[in-house]
Enzyme design. Structure first.
Site, short mmCIF file in Angstrom:
data_model
loop_
_atom_site.label_atom_id
_atom_site.label_comp_id
_atom_site.label_asym_id
_atom_site.label_seq_id
_atom_site.Cartn_x
_atom_site.Cartn_y
_atom_site.Cartn_z
N HIS A 264 0.97 -1.45 -0.26
CA HIS A 264 0.01 -0.36 0.33
C HIS A 264 1.11 1.63 0.08
O HIS A 264 0.53 1.99 -0.63
CB HIS A 264 -0.44 0.01 1.25
N GLU A 265 1.98 1.10 1.13
CA GLU A 265 2.33 2.62 1.10
C GLU A 265 3.48 2.79 -0.55
O GLU A 265 3.57 4.01 -0.62
CB GLU A 265 3.92 2.23 1.95
N HIS A 268 2.18 4.58 -2.71
CA HIS A 268 1.90 6.18 -2.02
C HIS A 268 3.34 6.50 -2.51
O HIS A 268 3.55 7.28 -3.53
CB HIS A 268 2.35 6.44 -0.95
N GLU A 294 -4.24 8.48 -2.24
CA GLU A 294 -4.88 7.38 -2.27
C GLU A 294 -4.86 6.10 -2.98
O GLU A 294 -5.44 5.58 -3.16
CB GLU A 294 -5.89 7.85 -0.91
#
Lengths: 497, 497
Positions: A264-265, A268, A294
């Site tokens: 997930h990160e 980003h 997001e």
């Protein structure tokens, strides 16, 4: 030098100072010993004052006005940059210095109280500080509403989601709130017909979890010459585009959360790394907003990494990394595990089907509090009723109810909707990428992210804040503004097919 | 608010911004991936500009003058604080903002080039950046010389050693240069009569070296709630008084260097932690100067930790930490090893007898370069000749010659003499502490630093920059100004007795 050129010089300095503050925040969460906290607040406050000083300089208003008159001589990127400069300036100068200081202190006081009130399950303890903070947030919202010419809630929202409005979000979230309960029942029914996923037995040593995470990060395109992976209590993506720093936390009893959290990160991080180099230090070179940010993390995590093809690629790597044995390590089991739907009380632990309900609860409540339709003292009861209405669960206490998230207690109002707007944008962007390049899912099955990431670089990352809203960016990238249909189609494909 | 009160507010902000820059420097040396370097340079330059802006504010000169007129109402600490404020102001406003920015960027560029040029033994690679930096340093020295009313070299020196002059240092160093060669011969002769020290055989895993280092740091008084130990190429003490960050580098083939290096940095850290809390954010609450700073590290390393009593305490701990066996681990052998005199090429590896020669070489060369008596292109040859003249050794290459130290390449000119001034002050302070408390050496033999550290806290640390020079501080602490006799007596006791 032209007024615009002078503005570029000033905003370059501003960006550099904000990056310094960002790195001190990263350090605070990853490296700083506890005894450094008081001094760190002082250092960050001094940086805030320095940043505010650049924008509050009396010459700034004239420079912006003059540059806007020069507008015809500017190219489209410069014009977009100037638009972002003004937006930043309006947000930062709408509040008088007394309100800025009062807000900063009230945030600090409320957050500090919350840090002990949450584990103590004591909403009453935080209520006075919370009430005081909310009053100041409302005052700030009012002031920004005047400056921006919109409603107070929209003025708060605008900081995180440029151009976003409650009217638009209401429509999207009302549709979603109508769609989700029925969908959730059907998804749970279908899930009940399938084998219950087995949890691979641990322990999973941190060093092995980290090695696997790094290997997958590199696969996806994370460049360790320009970034780091560290440990923090609350995972986040920090640092700067040339030096993106993501964090995670490891549980030696369960590798699955940290692994998906890192992916997930990484989403980003890819966005930050892909922002336009030419505009590295300017407002237009920054991310488009928090919903788009997001969308990038959720696209990598939810759309790509929880897909069956990728989990098929992941399963043998995970099994080998932990020397696992048995059917719990089979791809189809891991796929069921990583896509299990289960209504729960805690937002950060929610699956993607129930997650929007957590967001809608918060969004509706924060709008009411900003509009003074809900007194802070009545928040716990209103929270519990909303959770029951939307998710069929009533929190047994406030710790797992209205005290669970830091956002409101830290002064971040108007932030929550960006999580679900991001989830929808992620589905829409992924669908558009696959429509253009139908080989993407099969490539993910080989751990090959290159086509997907190239599409994102071209259609999202490289645009920075060139477009003035999530809708405009999505229109350019997918041919239409934010459209929840792609998210619903994704949920139906993954959870009902 | 009084002018003085307003100055305290402004200097508090300045200190906080400088601390932010200090932490970014620490991060750059310990955590930052290589790809973050260019952006870091930009962030640090923006911080420099913000700091410079606080001091260059046109109101600052009037505030200082008004506060100085109010002087009668100020207490002695406030008066000392005001004196330090003016000193800082003179140093920083002597340079225009363009020169400040150019210097900051040139320093960063030169340091980054040096980082690759040194291992590549390629002085030519760094020469252009070095020449550019030196030209800017000379320009700054000239401007400060006018503002301070002294010579350009003394103006540079004043930043690190307040009130220091080349005239005074010349006398001290000329005496030392006359004393040392004869002393060195006698020390080597005596050493030849004793058993050659055995080097404990490795390998020494990094984790064990670090564990032993941490244990000894805690013994001495380092508080890990307020500090860290990390790894960097060039060991240093950074961070801030509440969060002191020391670094080292480990060699798995030899534990002795990293261990003593950590104890050295721990001395610096104790000083920072012991600075007066009441004046935490003010100029008078900072260290007195770099010679005093170095006196604190050398007092802990050279005076305390290389003493026979402490090594007697250390030897069994080291043996146990590395599961060592045999006579190389005996205290008397380790003591001979840790006090071996051996002329060498590398300053940071030098013993305390030959160390001053390394400093004198650098001091004389940097004076010539600042005076334009030596062109940077001729530095390697001049370096090698000086080393041959003073130590009888000719470096075979520049890596172990004029490229070995970061200082010049990072813009720190006028810094080198503080090492040897610090060594002399350390001897003088340690002798005074032992004269007041004769039990200190025996306590060190039990690993008990409490009496020594309490004496330092009381007589050095707690005074911050209250005194306006190393001499004034030493006079208060030891009854006399800096007096090389204590250093000579220490050398004679340790190496000839």
């Amino acid at each position: 030098m032209s007024a615009y050129g002078e503005l570029e010089t000033r905003f370059r300095r501003l960006t550099a100072l904000r990056e310094a503050a960002g790195l001190l925040h990263w350090d605070m969460s990853t490296m700083m010993p506890a005894g450094g906290a008081a001094a760190r607040s002082e250092q960050l406050a001094a940086l805030d004052i320095a940043c505010h000083g650049i924008l509050a300089d009396p010459a700034m208003g004239d420079l912006l006005a003059t540059a806007e008159e020069e507008g015809a001589d500017l190219d489209p990127w410069q014009r977009a940059n100037l638009r972002e400069m003004r937006r930043d300036w309006v947000h930062q100068t709408a509040l008088g210095p007394d309100l800025v200081e009062a807000l900063s202190k009230a945030r600090h006081r409320c957050e500090m109280t919350w840090r002990t009130a949450r584990p103590a399950n004591d909403f009453a303890a935080v209520l006075p500080a919370f009430r005081e903070l909310l009053a100041l947030v409302r005052e700030a919202a009012q002031a920004k509403a005047v400056a921006l010419g919109c409603s107070p809630y929209d003025a708060l929202l605008d900081e995180f989601e440029p151009g976003g409005t409650a009217a638009r979000i209401d429509r999207i979230f009302d549709d979603l709130a109508a769609f989700l309960p029925g969908f959730l029942s059907r998804a749970l029914e279908r899930q009940a017909t399938m084998p219950t996923p087995m949890v691979p037995p641990g322990p999973f040593p941190v060093a092995r979890q980290e090695a696997l995470a790094r290997r997958l990060m590199e696969r996806i395109g994370f460049d360790f010459d320009h970034g780091r992976l560290d440990v923090s209590l609350h995972p986040f993506c920090g640092g700067v585009p040339d030096d993106v720093r993501i964090t995670t936390r490891y549980d030696e009893g369960d590798f699955t959360k940290a692994l998906m959290g890192v992916l997930h990160e990484t989403g980003h991080a890819l966005y930050e790394r892909g922002l336009p180099e030419r505009w590295r230090w300017q407002p237009v070179g920054q991310a488009c907003g928090m919903a788009v940010h997001e969308s990038q993390s959720l696209l990598i995590e939810m759309q790509a990494c929880r897909s069956a093809p990728f989990i098929t690629f992941l399963a043998p790597l995970a099994r080998a990394a932990f020397e696992g044995d048995g059917p719990a390590w089979d791809a189809d089991n891991l796929c069921r595990l990583y896509n299990r739907v289960e209504p729960g009380l805690i937002r950060v632990d929610a699956d993607e089907v129930t997650y929007p309900a957590h967001v809608i609860v918060r969004y509706r409540l924060e709008k009411r509090m900003i509009a003074s339709d809900l007194d802070p003292a009545d928040l716990p009861a209103a929270w519990n009723e909303s959770m029951e209405a939307l998710l069929g669960l009533r929190p047994p206490d406030d710790r797992d109810g209205c005290l669970q998230d830091i956002h409101w207690y830290d002064g971040a109002w108007g932030y929550f909707p960006t999580y679900t707007l991001g989830a929808m944008a992620a589905a829409q962007l992924f669908a558009a990428a696959v429509a253009e390049n139908p080989d993407i899912p099969a490539a993910l099955g080989c751990g090959d992210f290159s086509a997907l990431v190239a599409w994102l670089r071209r259609n999202v990352h490289a645009w920075g804040a060139f477009y003035d809203s999530t809708d405009a960016l999505l229109e350019q990238a997918t041919g239409r503004a934010l459209d929840p249909a792609a998210f619903r189609a994704h949920l139906e494909r993954r959870y009902l097919a």
